[in-house]
Design an enzyme around this catalytic site. Structure first.
Site, PDB file in Angstrom:
ATOM      1  N   LYS A  25       0.695  -1.327  -0.078  1.00 20.59           N
ATOM      2  CA  LYS A  25       0.004   0.040   0.065  1.00 20.59           C
ATOM      3  C   LYS A  25       0.910   1.333  -0.057  1.00 20.59           C
ATOM      4  CE  LYS A  25      -3.890   2.029   2.272  1.00 20.59           C
ATOM      5  NZ  LYS A  25      -4.984   2.034   1.118  1.00 20.59           N
ATOM      6  N   GLU A 104      -2.295  -1.825  -3.338  1.00 19.99           N
ATOM      7  CA  GLU A 104      -3.296  -1.348  -3.324  1.00 19.99           C
ATOM      8  C   GLU A 104      -3.321   0.101  -3.305  1.00 19.99           C
ATOM      9  OE1 GLU A 104      -6.852  -0.984   0.284  1.00 19.99           O
ATOM     10  OE2 GLU A 104      -5.068  -2.416   0.673  1.00 19.99           O
ATOM     11  N   GLY A 105      -4.366   0.536  -3.943  1.00 28.32           N
ATOM     12  CA  GLY A 105      -4.816   2.156  -4.167  1.00 28.32           C
ATOM     13  C   GLY A 105      -5.292   2.751  -3.061  1.00 28.32           C
ATOM     14  N   ALA A 106      -5.572   3.880  -3.227  1.00 26.21           N
ATOM     15  CA  ALA A 106      -6.543   4.634  -2.174  1.00 26.21           C
ATOM     16  C   ALA A 106      -7.413   5.646  -2.880  1.00 26.21           C
ATOM     17  CB  ALA A 106      -5.470   5.088  -1.160  1.00 26.21           C
ATOM     18  N   GLY A 107      -8.530   5.687  -2.478  1.00 22.76           N
ATOM     19  CA  GLY A 107      -9.447   6.688  -2.597  1.00 22.76           C
ATOM     20  C   GLY A 107     -10.007   6.779  -4.179  1.00 22.76           C
ATOM     21  N   PRO A 193     -20.020 -10.447   0.436  1.00 22.30           N
ATOM     22  CA  PRO A 193     -21.192  -9.649   1.194  1.00 22.30           C
ATOM     23  C   PRO A 193     -20.670  -8.922   2.428  1.00 22.30           C
ATOM     24  CG  PRO A 193     -21.005 -12.189   1.786  1.00 22.30           C
ATOM     25  CD  PRO A 193     -19.929 -11.861   0.809  1.00 22.30           C
TER      26      PRO A 193
END
Length: 227
Positions: A25, A104-107, A193
């Site tokens: 991240k 992992e990206g963000a936003g 879910p």
């Protein structure tokens, strides 16, 4: 449940299949002060789920304490988030040790980095395939399709997409999911879910990562972007 459960789960599933996996991240806001410095809960969970063990600064080189947009947090402490700077801080040689490296990206896809730059430029420069995570709630159809359109217009491949149940009270959930399946062009990797006990292990039961490797036996990098 946050997007991180899906990222953790993909890394955990493949690690359980004896693959050498790594979750990264690069940018994180909302970090906690610890005796070892700023630490982000999502990045720490990715470290736990990864079978390739690297030091925290390698996993999360840009950490900010305020839970605000990263480019604003970076400006407050005089840190540059230019795409070139981010790539310079990524240990790509270490990442290449993994059979599967998930960044992992963000936003969201167009996360601002300041001065008219975006995190999507990092993904473009590294030519990474993308896993698109769709937060299932009112408005997700438009949001998902616009994000898909932007990723493809940027010349990148969408390796797959995941439906993430963020709203336990969403009306017509199955009908919306069916619409997405009909309109999204990438492989469907599963529907997680809403989980009362969110964890990588619980979410992993709902994901099928085999489609990620249908076109390649060895995929070095994935980029996860939430919508």
């Amino acid at each position: 449940m946050g997007v991180i459960a899906n990222a953790d789960s993909a890394v955990s599933i493949l690690a359980a299949n004896t693959m050498l996996t790594l979750g990264v991240k690069p940018i994180a806001s909302g970090c906690a002060q610890t005796s070892e410095g700023l630490r982000n809960a999502d990045a720490l969970q990715l470290m736990i789920s990864s079978s390739l063990k690297l030091a925290y600064p390698v996993i999360n080189p840009f950490s900010f304490e305020p839970a605000i947009a990263p480019h604003i947090a970076a400006a407050q402490v005089g840190v540059s988030l230019a795409p070139e700077t981010i790539i310079e801080q990524l240990d790509l040689a270490a990442f290449a040790q993994a059979d599967f490296c998930l960044i992992e990206g963000a936003g969201g896809w167009r996360l601002p980095l300041g001065e008219g730059r975006y995190f999507s430029e990092v993904v473009q420069r590294l030519a990474l395939p993308v896993i698109l995570v769709v937060g299932m709630k009112l408005g997700c159809l438009n949001h998902a399709l616009l994000t898909q359109e932007a990723i493809l217009a940027d010349g990148l491949k969408i390796a797959g997409w995941v439906a993430n149940g963020v709203d336990p009270h969403m009306s017509m959930f199955e009908e919306n999911l069916a619409s997405l399946k009909a309109m999204m062009s990438a492989p469907f990797l599963g529907c997680v879910p809403f989980l009362t006990v969110p964890s990588a292990e619980n979410a992993a039961d709902y994901l099928d990562t085999t489609a990620l490797f249908q076109s390649s036996e060895r995929m070095l990098s994935q980029c996860l972007t939430p919508v």
